[in-house]
Design a protein around this motif. Structure first.
Motif, PDB file in Angstrom:
ATOM      1  N   ARG A 130       0.831  -1.199   0.000  1.00 39.99           N
ATOM      2  CA  ARG A 130       0.000   0.000   0.000  1.00 39.99           C
ATOM      3  C   ARG A 130       0.874   1.260   0.000  1.00 39.99           C
ATOM      4  O   ARG A 130       0.636   2.202  -0.766  1.00 39.99           O
ATOM      5  CB  ARG A 130      -0.901  -0.029   1.236  1.00 39.99           C
ATOM      6  N   LEU A 131       1.895   1.281   0.845  1.00 38.57           N
ATOM      7  CA  LEU A 131       2.822   2.414   0.887  1.00 38.57           C
ATOM      8  C   LEU A 131       3.534   2.596  -0.445  1.00 38.57           C
ATOM      9  O   LEU A 131       3.750   3.724  -0.901  1.00 38.57           O
ATOM     10  CB  LEU A 131       3.849   2.211   2.009  1.00 38.57           C
ATOM     11  N   ASN A 132       3.872   1.489  -1.072  1.00 39.44           N
ATOM     12  CA  ASN A 132       4.530   1.552  -2.376  1.00 39.44           C
ATOM     13  C   ASN A 132       3.597   2.149  -3.435  1.00 39.44           C
ATOM     14  O   ASN A 132       4.008   2.944  -4.286  1.00 39.44           O
ATOM     15  CB  ASN A 132       4.973   0.144  -2.794  1.00 39.44           C
ATOM     16  N   THR A 133       2.313   1.781  -3.345  1.00 30.98           N
ATOM     17  CA  THR A 133       1.311   2.343  -4.268  1.00 30.98           C
ATOM     18  C   THR A 133       1.171   3.841  -4.069  1.00 30.98           C
ATOM     19  O   THR A 133       1.112   4.613  -5.035  1.00 30.98           O
ATOM     20  CB  THR A 133      -0.051   1.652  -4.042  1.00 30.98           C
ATOM     21  N   ILE A 134       1.131   4.272  -2.796  1.00 32.23           N
ATOM     22  CA  ILE A 134       1.017   5.705  -2.484  1.00 32.23           C
ATOM     23  C   ILE A 134       2.221   6.464  -3.017  1.00 32.23           C
ATOM     24  O   ILE A 134       2.094   7.545  -3.595  1.00 32.23           O
ATOM     25  CB  ILE A 134       0.877   5.905  -0.957  1.00 32.23           C
TER      26      ILE A 134
ATOM     27  N   ASP B 173     -11.570  -5.546 -11.464  1.00 32.77           N
ATOM     28  CA  ASP B 173     -10.493  -5.998 -10.578  1.00 32.77           C
ATOM     29  C   ASP B 173      -9.846  -4.839  -9.829  1.00 32.77           C
ATOM     30  O   ASP B 173      -9.617  -4.916  -8.614  1.00 32.77           O
ATOM     31  CB  ASP B 173      -9.422  -6.748 -11.376  1.00 32.77           C
ATOM     32  N   ILE B 174      -9.560  -3.750 -10.548  1.00 31.61           N
ATOM     33  CA  ILE B 174      -8.897  -2.587  -9.941  1.00 31.61           C
ATOM     34  C   ILE B 174      -9.779  -1.971  -8.855  1.00 31.61           C
ATOM     35  O   ILE B 174      -9.313  -1.639  -7.763  1.00 31.61           O
ATOM     36  CB  ILE B 174      -8.561  -1.525 -11.008  1.00 31.61           C
ATOM     37  N   THR B 175     -11.057  -1.852  -9.152  1.00 27.60           N
ATOM     38  CA  THR B 175     -11.998  -1.280  -8.188  1.00 27.60           C
ATOM     39  C   THR B 175     -12.151  -2.194  -6.977  1.00 27.60           C
ATOM     40  O   THR B 175     -12.198  -1.734  -5.830  1.00 27.60           O
ATOM     41  CB  THR B 175     -13.365  -1.043  -8.854  1.00 27.60           C
ATOM     42  N   LYS B 176     -12.208  -3.497  -7.210  1.00 28.21           N
ATOM     43  CA  LYS B 176     -12.387  -4.467  -6.121  1.00 28.21           C
ATOM     44  C   LYS B 176     -11.180  -4.463  -5.173  1.00 28.21           C
ATOM     45  O   LYS B 176     -11.343  -4.584  -3.948  1.00 28.21           O
ATOM     46  CB  LYS B 176     -12.573  -5.868  -6.714  1.00 28.21           C
TER      47      LYS B 176
ATOM     48  N   THR C 226      -3.842   2.328 -13.212  1.00 23.34           N
ATOM     49  CA  THR C 226      -4.403   1.588 -12.080  1.00 23.34           C
ATOM     50  C   THR C 226      -4.161   2.286 -10.742  1.00 23.34           C
ATOM     51  O   THR C 226      -5.048   2.309  -9.884  1.00 23.34           O
ATOM     52  CB  THR C 226      -3.807   0.175 -12.026  1.00 23.34           C
ATOM     53  N   GLU C 227      -2.975   2.856 -10.556  1.00 18.61           N
ATOM     54  CA  GLU C 227      -2.655   3.487  -9.273  1.00 18.61           C
ATOM     55  C   GLU C 227      -3.490   4.738  -9.039  1.00 18.61           C
ATOM     56  O   GLU C 227      -4.026   4.956  -7.950  1.00 18.61           O
ATOM     57  CB  GLU C 227      -1.168   3.802  -9.204  1.00 18.61           C
TER      58      GLU C 227
ATOM     59  N   GLY D  58      -7.276   3.794  -8.664  1.00 23.69           N
ATOM     60  CA  GLY D  58      -7.489   3.239  -7.324  1.00 23.69           C
ATOM     61  C   GLY D  58      -7.564   4.330  -6.271  1.00 23.69           C
ATOM     62  O   GLY D  58      -8.330   4.234  -5.308  1.00 23.69           O
ATOM     63  N   TRP D  59      -6.787   5.384  -6.480  1.00 28.24           N
ATOM     64  CA  TRP D  59      -6.800   6.542  -5.571  1.00 28.24           C
ATOM     65  C   TRP D  59      -8.186   7.192  -5.566  1.00 28.24           C
ATOM     66  O   TRP D  59      -8.696   7.585  -4.514  1.00 28.24           O
ATOM     67  CB  TRP D  59      -5.741   7.528  -6.037  1.00 28.24           C
ATOM     68  N   VAL D  60      -8.811   7.286  -6.742  1.00 30.44           N
ATOM     69  CA  VAL D  60     -10.151   7.881  -6.847  1.00 30.44           C
ATOM     70  C   VAL D  60     -11.160   7.061  -6.046  1.00 30.44           C
ATOM     71  O   VAL D  60     -11.952   7.609  -5.261  1.00 30.44           O
ATOM     72  CB  VAL D  60     -10.593   7.969  -8.322  1.00 30.44           C
TER      73      VAL D  60
END
Length: 383
Positions: free
Chosen positions: A220-224, A244-247, A278-279, A282-284
């Motif tokens: 999660r930190l890596n995504t942020i 998949d991305i939303t889930k 995707t990143e 996913g933030w949205v």
């Protein structure tokens, strides 16, 4: 600090110069106006002299061409000649049709009396007549000249002000972009270290449940960090399964939210493809879900639904929170706007930029009712 000081000094200098320019314009216009007014007074005095010359001339053979020429040449200053009793005997440069109405001439005479002192026409104190006049149309138009100049100057200063404001906003955006990228860079170092510690924990045969949860948070930190690194640059879009991305974003927040909130994920199709980063997308989803959780104060029902239409994919996120009035539907997407006691009001503005600027989609409040909840909707093109 020197830049800010110089900027403030420049603005003060510009304001002072502008005030000096305005003052000079007004003063010069006033002097010009008074000079022009005095010249009109002299013209009327000459006309009065010509009028007196004609009135007092008893010689039938005398040449009165010059006095008549002077009177005829007055083609721009409205005037009225009255006798000693105040009766109107003659007028010039007034509307002849309106002058058929005595009331019109009376009103014009009253106006002339307020504007200029009358000029007496008499011979040895007898047969007194008075010439009343008002400012010419040209002089009246000149009186609006300073206002026009001030408006032009005001518009000019407004353009300068907007120019500096836009520069300031650009500098601020650049600063925030630099800070975001630096934050992403700084997070990268401890992340690498944490990944190493996770590997050690796995070798030490620690309970896998704990290690997996730590691994999720590190991911999660890596995504942020990746999200922050993309701020200020054009993101790359790829064909992805939006379900998949939303889930993934939905499941992450569900596992870390209050158990008093009922989460529901509804979709008929498990595969719907669209061009995504995707990143950022996913933030949205996370921003909208977090807002819903905050609106429900940790208790209620949250429903995320994905619908597949002929050309678009529609995502709705509904909550049973406090809701909002219709007048806030657009304002909540403005940077800095927030209804919370804490927060900077950036989540929804970032979400709007990600969806509409980067993904060419739409995000808006579908409906909301005070005390019953809110539904946000996202529309994206399918591929």
């Amino acid at each position: 600090m020197n830049f800010l000081t110089n900027n403030i000094l420049f603005k003060r200098f510009a304001i002072i110069i502008s005030l000096i320019i305005v003052s000079l314009i007004l003063w010069n216009t006033y002097i010009f106006f008074q000079k022009f007014k005095q010249e009109e007074r002299i013209k009327m005095e000459i006309l009065a002299t010509a009028q007196k010359e004609i009135a007092t001339n008893t010689d039938l053979n005398a040449n009165v061409d010059l006095p008549l020429k002077v009177i005829e040449n007055n083609n721009n200053i409205p005037m009225i000649l009255v006798n000693a009793k105040g009766e109107i005997e003659y007028f010039q440069n007034l509307d002849s049709k309106k002058a058929e109405n005595p009331k019109y001439l009376e009103n014009q005479l009253a106006k002339m009396k307020t504007e200029n002192e009358p000029i007496e026409v008499s011979y040895k104190g007898k047969n007194r007549q008075y010439i009343y006049y008002r400012d010419s149309d040209l002089l009246n138009k000149l009186s609006y000249y300073p206002i026009a100049l001030i408006l032009i100057l005001f518009l000019f200063l407004s353009v300068i002000y907007m120019f500096y404001n836009s520069n300031k906003a650009a500098e601020t955006n650049k600063l925030w972009t630099g800070m975001a990228k630096e934050t992403a860079h700084q997070i990268g170092t401890p992340l690498s270290s944490l990944l190493g510690w996770i590997a050690i924990l796995k070798m030490e045969k620690i309970d896998e449940t704990y290690v997996n949860e730590i691994e999720k948070d590190v991911h999660r930190l890596n995504t942020i960090a990746n999200r922050f690194s993309k701020i200020g640059s054009i993101p790359e879009l790829k064909k992805e399964n939006i379900v998949d991305i939303t889930k993934q974003a939905f499941d992450y927040l569900e596992s870390r939210s209050s158990k008093q909130i009922s989460f529901s994920f509804n979709t008929i199709n498990n595969e719907i493809y669209t061009n995504l980063n995707t990143e950022l997308f996913g933030w949205v989803i996370e921003n909208l879900i977090k807002n819903a959780i905050d609106a429900m104060l940790g208790k209620g029902e949250l429903i995320l639904k994905i619908e597949n239409t002929s050309k678009k994919v529609k995502i709705t996120i509904s909550d049973t929170g406090k809701g909002m009035p219709k007048k806030l539907f657009k304002q909540i997407f403005k940077p800095g706007f927030t209804t919370k006691k804490r927060g900077w009001g950036l989540g929804l503005s970032l979400s709007k930029r990600i969806v509409e600027d980067y993904h060419k989609g739409k995000i808006f409040v579908q409906k909301s009712e005070i005390g019953k909840g809110t539904t946000f909707e996202i529309l994206l093109e399918k591929v």
